[in-house]
Design a protein around this motif. Structure first.
Motif, PDB file in Angstrom:
ATOM      1  N   ASN A   1      36.463  30.301  29.591  1.00  0.00           N
ATOM      2  CA  ASN A   1      35.810  28.993  29.567  1.00  0.00           C
ATOM      3  C   ASN A   1      36.048  28.271  28.242  1.00  0.00           C
ATOM      4  OD1 ASN A   1      34.789  29.437  32.099  1.00  0.00           O
ATOM      5  ND2 ASN A   1      32.840  30.243  31.347  1.00  0.00           N
ATOM      6  N   PHE A   2      36.044  29.022  27.149  1.00  0.00           N
ATOM      7  CA  PHE A   2      36.287  28.431  25.836  1.00  0.00           C
ATOM      8  C   PHE A   2      37.679  27.808  25.786  1.00  0.00           C
ATOM      9  CE2 PHE A   2      38.153  29.070  21.587  1.00  0.00           C
ATOM     10  CZ  PHE A   2      37.361  28.203  20.867  1.00  0.00           C
ATOM     11  N   TRP A   3      38.685  28.542  26.270  1.00  0.00           N
ATOM     12  CA  TRP A   3      40.051  28.024  26.234  1.00  0.00           C
ATOM     13  C   TRP A   3      40.236  26.869  27.207  1.00  0.00           C
ATOM     14  CZ3 TRP A   3      42.374  28.838  22.038  1.00  0.00           C
ATOM     15  CH2 TRP A   3      42.203  30.039  21.347  1.00  0.00           C
ATOM     16  N   ALA A   4      39.478  26.874  28.312  1.00  0.00           N
ATOM     17  CA  ALA A   4      39.535  25.739  29.235  1.00  0.00           C
ATOM     18  C   ALA A   4      38.979  24.482  28.578  1.00  0.00           C
ATOM     19  CB  ALA A   4      38.759  26.061  30.501  1.00  0.00           C
ATOM     20  N   ILE A   5      37.897  24.612  27.843  1.00  0.00           N
ATOM     21  CA  ILE A   5      37.319  23.468  27.137  1.00  0.00           C
ATOM     22  C   ILE A   5      38.266  22.987  26.043  1.00  0.00           C
ATOM     23  CG2 ILE A   5      35.433  22.771  25.610  1.00  0.00           C
ATOM     24  CD1 ILE A   5      33.624  24.613  27.296  1.00  0.00           C
ATOM     25  N   VAL A   6      38.879  23.917  25.312  1.00  0.00           N
ATOM     26  CA  VAL A   6      39.845  23.534  24.275  1.00  0.00           C
ATOM     27  C   VAL A   6      41.029  22.798  24.889  1.00  0.00           C
ATOM     28  CG1 VAL A   6      41.504  24.463  22.598  1.00  0.00           C
ATOM     29  CG2 VAL A   6      39.176  25.345  22.660  1.00  0.00           C
ATOM     30  N   ALA A   7      41.510  23.260  26.038  1.00  0.00           N
ATOM     31  CA  ALA A   7      42.637  22.606  26.697  1.00  0.00           C
ATOM     32  C   ALA A   7      42.258  21.212  27.177  1.00  0.00           C
ATOM     33  CB  ALA A   7      43.120  23.457  27.863  1.00  0.00           C
ATOM     34  N   ILE A   8      41.075  21.056  27.741  1.00  0.00           N
ATOM     35  CA  ILE A   8      40.637  19.742  28.212  1.00  0.00           C
ATOM     36  C   ILE A   8      40.487  18.770  27.044  1.00  0.00           C
ATOM     37  CG2 ILE A   8      38.680  18.517  29.243  1.00  0.00           C
ATOM     38  CD1 ILE A   8      38.349  20.975  31.087  1.00  0.00           C
ATOM     39  N   VAL A   9      39.898  19.228  25.951  1.00  0.00           N
ATOM     40  CA  VAL A   9      39.749  18.364  24.770  1.00  0.00           C
ATOM     41  C   VAL A   9      41.117  17.987  24.209  1.00  0.00           C
ATOM     42  CG1 VAL A   9      38.911  18.330  22.376  1.00  0.00           C
ATOM     43  CG2 VAL A   9      37.438  19.159  24.201  1.00  0.00           C
ATOM     44  N   ALA A  10      42.063  18.925  24.192  1.00  0.00           N
ATOM     45  CA  ALA A  10      43.404  18.634  23.686  1.00  0.00           C
ATOM     46  C   ALA A  10      44.122  17.632  24.591  1.00  0.00           C
ATOM     47  CB  ALA A  10      44.214  19.922  23.574  1.00  0.00           C
ATOM     48  N   LEU A  11      43.959  17.761  25.899  1.00  0.00           N
ATOM     49  CA  LEU A  11      44.577  16.808  26.818  1.00  0.00           C
ATOM     50  C   LEU A  11      43.987  15.415  26.669  1.00  0.00           C
ATOM     51  CD1 LEU A  11      44.952  18.945  30.059  1.00  0.00           C
ATOM     52  CD2 LEU A  11      46.775  18.067  28.597  1.00  0.00           C
ATOM     53  N   ILE A  12      42.684  15.331  26.518  1.00  0.00           N
ATOM     54  CA  ILE A  12      42.049  14.023  26.328  1.00  0.00           C
ATOM     55  C   ILE A  12      42.490  13.401  25.000  1.00  0.00           C
ATOM     56  CG2 ILE A  12      39.815  12.894  25.938  1.00  0.00           C
ATOM     57  CD1 ILE A  12      38.643  14.846  28.008  1.00  0.00           C
ATOM     58  N   ALA A  13      42.547  14.191  23.944  1.00  0.00           N
ATOM     59  CA  ALA A  13      42.999  13.674  22.651  1.00  0.00           C
ATOM     60  C   ALA A  13      44.452  13.232  22.724  1.00  0.00           C
ATOM     61  CB  ALA A  13      42.817  14.743  21.567  1.00  0.00           C
ATOM     62  N   GLY A  14      45.291  13.995  23.422  1.00  0.00           N
ATOM     63  CA  GLY A  14      46.688  13.605  23.583  1.00  0.00           C
ATOM     64  C   GLY A  14      46.835  12.344  24.396  1.00  0.00           C
ATOM     65  N   LEU A  15      46.001  12.183  25.411  1.00  0.00           N
ATOM     66  CA  LEU A  15      46.035  10.965  26.218  1.00  0.00           C
ATOM     67  C   LEU A  15      45.663   9.749  25.379  1.00  0.00           C
ATOM     68  CD1 LEU A  15      46.319   9.665  29.032  1.00  0.00           C
ATOM     69  CD2 LEU A  15      43.874  10.080  29.327  1.00  0.00           C
ATOM     70  N   PHE A  16      44.602   9.867  24.599  1.00  0.00           N
ATOM     71  CA  PHE A  16      44.220   8.753  23.737  1.00  0.00           C
ATOM     72  C   PHE A  16      45.288   8.458  22.682  1.00  0.00           C
ATOM     73  CE2 PHE A  16      39.699   9.527  25.033  1.00  0.00           C
ATOM     74  CZ  PHE A  16      39.535   8.299  25.645  1.00  0.00           C
ATOM     75  N   ALA A  17      45.940   9.512  22.170  1.00  0.00           N
ATOM     76  CA  ALA A  17      47.011   9.299  21.197  1.00  0.00           C
ATOM     77  C   ALA A  17      48.189   8.565  21.835  1.00  0.00           C
ATOM     78  CB  ALA A  17      47.470  10.633  20.611  1.00  0.00           C
ATOM     79  N   LEU A  18      48.539   8.935  23.064  1.00  0.00           N
ATOM     80  CA  LEU A  18      49.629   8.237  23.757  1.00  0.00           C
ATOM     81  C   LEU A  18      49.261   6.784  24.043  1.00  0.00           C
ATOM     82  CD1 LEU A  18      50.957  10.887  26.276  1.00  0.00           C
ATOM     83  CD2 LEU A  18      52.172   9.873  24.348  1.00  0.00           C
ATOM     84  N   ILE A  19      48.032   6.550  24.450  1.00  0.00           N
ATOM     85  CA  ILE A  19      47.593   5.175  24.699  1.00  0.00           C
ATOM     86  C   ILE A  19      47.651   4.361  23.413  1.00  0.00           C
ATOM     87  CG2 ILE A  19      45.573   3.769  25.289  1.00  0.00           C
ATOM     88  CD1 ILE A  19      44.835   5.955  27.325  1.00  0.00           C
ATOM     89  N   ALA A  20      47.192   4.930  22.320  1.00  0.00           N
ATOM     90  CA  ALA A  20      47.219   4.213  21.044  1.00  0.00           C
ATOM     91  C   ALA A  20      48.651   4.003  20.569  1.00  0.00           C
ATOM     92  CB  ALA A  20      46.427   4.989  19.993  1.00  0.00           C
TER      93      ALA A  20
END
Length: 73
Positions: free
Chosen positions: A33-52
């Motif tokens: 569960n910890f690694w799933a949360i880390v992966a989701i946070v990393a994907l969201i951060a990467g998405l925002f970085a790509l949008i920016a």
């Protein structure tokens, strides 16, 4: 209290606290569960970085070929 006794007491508390944190962290690293949360946070951060990145003019500047004697260089 004398300084050496105070330092010894605080170091004991710091060591005890750091071993508790290390033990808890080692348990976290084994949880899926910890690694799933880390992966989701990393994907969201990467998405925002790509949008920016693609929402700004910086992305377009990387696609032009720099010419050494161009007035726009």
């Amino acid at each position: 209290m004398h300084a050496p006794l105070t330092i010894q007491n605080w170091m004991h508390h710091a060591h005890e606290g750091s071993t508790k944190v290390a033990h808890f962290t080692s348990h976290l690293f084994h949880e899926k569960n910890f690694w799933a949360i880390v992966a989701i946070v990393a994907l969201i951060a990467g998405l925002f970085a790509l949008i920016a990145y693609f929402g700004s003019d910086v992305a377009m500047n990387h696609y032009r070929v720099p010419l050494p004697f161009s007035p726009y260089y």
